[in-house]
Design a protein around this motif. Structure first.
Motif, short mmCIF file in Angstrom:
data_model
loop_
_atom_site.label_atom_id
_atom_site.label_comp_id
_atom_site.label_asym_id
_atom_site.label_seq_id
_atom_site.Cartn_x
_atom_site.Cartn_y
_atom_site.Cartn_z
N VAL A 66 0.86 -1.28 -0.04
CA VAL A 66 0.24 0.12 0.00
C VAL A 66 0.68 1.26 -0.06
CG1 VAL A 66 -1.65 1.28 1.14
CG2 VAL A 66 -1.82 -1.03 1.14
N ALA A 67 1.92 1.08 0.77
CA ALA A 67 2.84 2.34 0.85
C ALA A 67 3.46 2.66 -0.44
CB ALA A 67 4.11 2.12 1.85
N PHE A 68 3.64 1.59 -1.36
CA PHE A 68 4.39 1.97 -2.85
C PHE A 68 3.39 2.28 -3.60
CE2 PHE A 68 5.00 0.33 -6.99
CZ PHE A 68 6.46 0.64 -7.11
N ALA A 69 2.30 2.02 -3.42
CA ALA A 69 1.08 2.63 -4.09
C ALA A 69 0.93 3.93 -3.97
CB ALA A 69 -0.20 1.79 -4.14
N PHE A 70 0.77 4.39 -2.50
CA PHE A 70 0.69 5.97 -2.22
C PHE A 70 1.70 6.65 -2.81
CE2 PHE A 70 -2.12 4.65 1.73
CZ PHE A 70 -3.17 5.44 1.12
N ARG A 71 2.89 5.97 -2.70
CA ARG A 71 4.02 6.91 -2.86
C ARG A 71 3.95 7.50 -4.50
NH1 ARG A 71 8.47 6.39 0.11
NH2 ARG A 71 9.72 7.85 -1.17
N THR A 72 3.33 6.55 -5.49
CA THR A 72 3.21 6.69 -6.91
C THR A 72 1.87 7.64 -7.28
OG1 THR A 72 2.28 4.50 -7.16
CG2 THR A 72 4.57 4.63 -7.41
N ASN A 76 -4.06 1.58 -3.30
CA ASN A 76 -4.42 0.41 -3.59
C ASN A 76 -5.22 -0.49 -2.45
OD1 ASN A 76 -4.09 -2.12 -4.51
ND2 ASN A 76 -2.27 -2.63 -3.94
N ILE A 77 -6.42 -0.21 -2.65
CA ILE A 77 -7.59 -0.78 -1.71
C ILE A 77 -7.45 -2.23 -1.89
CG2 ILE A 77 -9.64 -0.24 -2.79
CD1 ILE A 77 -10.74 0.66 -0.03
N GLY A 78 -7.00 -2.60 -2.96
CA GLY A 78 -7.25 -3.96 -3.53
C GLY A 78 -6.12 -5.04 -3.00
N ALA A 79 -5.41 -4.59 -2.16
CA ALA A 79 -4.45 -5.47 -1.38
C ALA A 79 -4.85 -6.58 -0.83
CB ALA A 79 -3.41 -4.63 -0.26
N GLY A 120 -3.53 -6.94 -9.56
CA GLY A 120 -3.20 -5.61 -9.66
C GLY A 120 -3.32 -4.65 -10.88
N GLY A 121 -2.56 -5.42 -11.88
CA GLY A 121 -2.50 -4.58 -13.04
C GLY A 121 -3.81 -4.32 -13.97
N SER A 260 2.75 -3.01 -6.97
CA SER A 260 1.81 -3.04 -5.68
C SER A 260 1.24 -4.50 -5.27
CB SER A 260 0.94 -1.98 -5.57
OG SER A 260 0.23 -1.78 -4.41
N GLY A 261 0.63 -4.83 -6.55
CA GLY A 261 -0.19 -6.17 -6.31
C GLY A 261 0.95 -7.31 -6.14
#
Length: 374
Positions: A66-72, A76-79, A120-121, A260-261
């Protein structure tokens, strides 16, 4: 700057503990006794510490995801769904494929990451192609993943008879350490004669926590020291400026969601390969991915910070659930108390805003406030 962040985080933790104590007190339970049970429930023995680390590993990794997605610039609520897909892929490869030890673990782990990256993609591709928010698509993909998991488990060749779970993965695919030795008479004797180390290795210890640490440093390096990380963060900061600068925004959105996925899928794989060795029918979401969002917020979206935030979160949940058998506290009260503590811990920015706002005013006379010269 770091000193201030530590100060506000400490204040947030203190506020969370105070509010949690109030909730326990209002519910009729002694908060001091409750917190003591939680502390001893985590640090009371080496066995408890080992279990806390094992329970924390999944949320550490989903927190990194989730942190990776946030930083980009993505949410990513789909974790949760990616965790389920990763666990399912690892179980299928771990049970049906016959490979040598170590190789089998690597192949099952890789398959889980690839499957979850594709999952995730999908959300990234839909956002990139049609502009649909990834939150909406991720929520739907979470439910699809849950029902797909249940559908696959009821496959005749995969479902264990008289149960609602799959067959266990082959021994060659398991990443746990000293499993067979611990079952022998010599192993049990050694563990009982060495309570400190024996207590630590008695639970299903595995390579998951080590992988989580390596992942945290790897993702932190990618974000801060590579061209890919620069482009992904640039898209997150400002898409228009990134596009003007020659960065392919649409491709980077898909790539960010795939990475992220894959990280969330790694969490699911490590859980299966090292702890559960199977998947079971899910009546509801287990929360491994959703708890990762809380871990990411506590860590300030820092991958390395997710290690410590995950351990804190894992300690709270593992220690908190020992209140029920000892004090008789309802699980609802325990979950409210834990949720409240996490809520305040995850918002040091809010505490900083209050403190800073108070510091920017001075009282010049009773009942009147003006902005200071600072």
């Amino acid at each position: 700057m770091k000193k201030n962040r530590f100060k506000y985080t400490a204040i947030s933790i203190l506020i969370g503990l105070i509010v949690g104590a109030i909730i326990l007190g209002v519910s009729g339970f002694n908060p001091f006794e409750a917190y003591w049970i939680m502390i001893t429930g985590v640090f009371g023995s080496s066995k408890y510490i080992s279990w806390t680390i094992i329970r924390s590993t999944s949320v550490i990794i989903t927190g990194i995801s989730v942190a990776f997605a946030f930083r980009t610039g993505l949410f990513n609520i789909g974790a949760e769904g990616q965790f389920i897909i990763g666990a399912m892929a690892a179980t299928l490869v771990g049970y049906f494929w016959h490979l040598p030890p170590i190789v089998h673990v690597i192949v099952a782990f890789s398959a889980a990451c690839i499957a979850a990256a594709i999952w995730g993609g999908i959300a990234g591709a839909i956002k990139s192609k049609f502009g649909i928010n990834e939150v909406i698509t991720s929520i739907m993909l979470n439910w699809i993943a849950l029902y797909l998991n249940n559908y696959v488990i009821f496959w005749d060749k995969f479902k264990r008879p008289n149960s609602e779970a799959s067959y266990k993965i082959l021994e060659s695919a398991q990443s746990s350490i000293l499993t067979n030795w611990k079952l022998t008479e010599a192993g049990r004797t050694w563990i009982s004669n060495h309570p400190l180390i024996g207590g630590f290795i008695d639970p299903p210890i595995n390579i998951g926590f080590i992988v989580a640490i390596l992942l945290a440093f790897l993702i932190n390096y990618i974000l801060n020291n590579t061209t890919l990380g620069y482009q992904l963060r640039a898209v997150g900061f400002n898409k228009d400026a990134s596009e003007y600068g020659g960065i392919n925004v649409k491709r980077n959105i898909v790539v960010a969601m795939m990475i992220s996925g894959a990280i969330s899928g790694a969490a699911g794989a490590l859980h299966v390969l090292g702890v559960s060795n199977e998947i079971s029918v899910l009546a509801a979401m287990e929360g491994n991915g959703f708890n990762g969002m809380a871990v990411s917020l506590i860590a300030g979206n820092n991958p390395i910070g997710c290690i410590f935030a995950g351990l804190l979160f894992g300690g709270l949940t593992y220690g908190g659930h020992k209140l029920q058998p000892i004090m008789g506290a309802p699980s609802e009260v325990i979950n409210i108390m834990i949720g409240t503590i996490v809520f305040f811990i995850a918002m040091p920015k809010f505490v900083q805003m209050i403190v800073d706002r108070k510091g920017n005013f001075k009282i010049v006379k009773r009942g009147e406030k003006v902005e200071s010269d600072k």
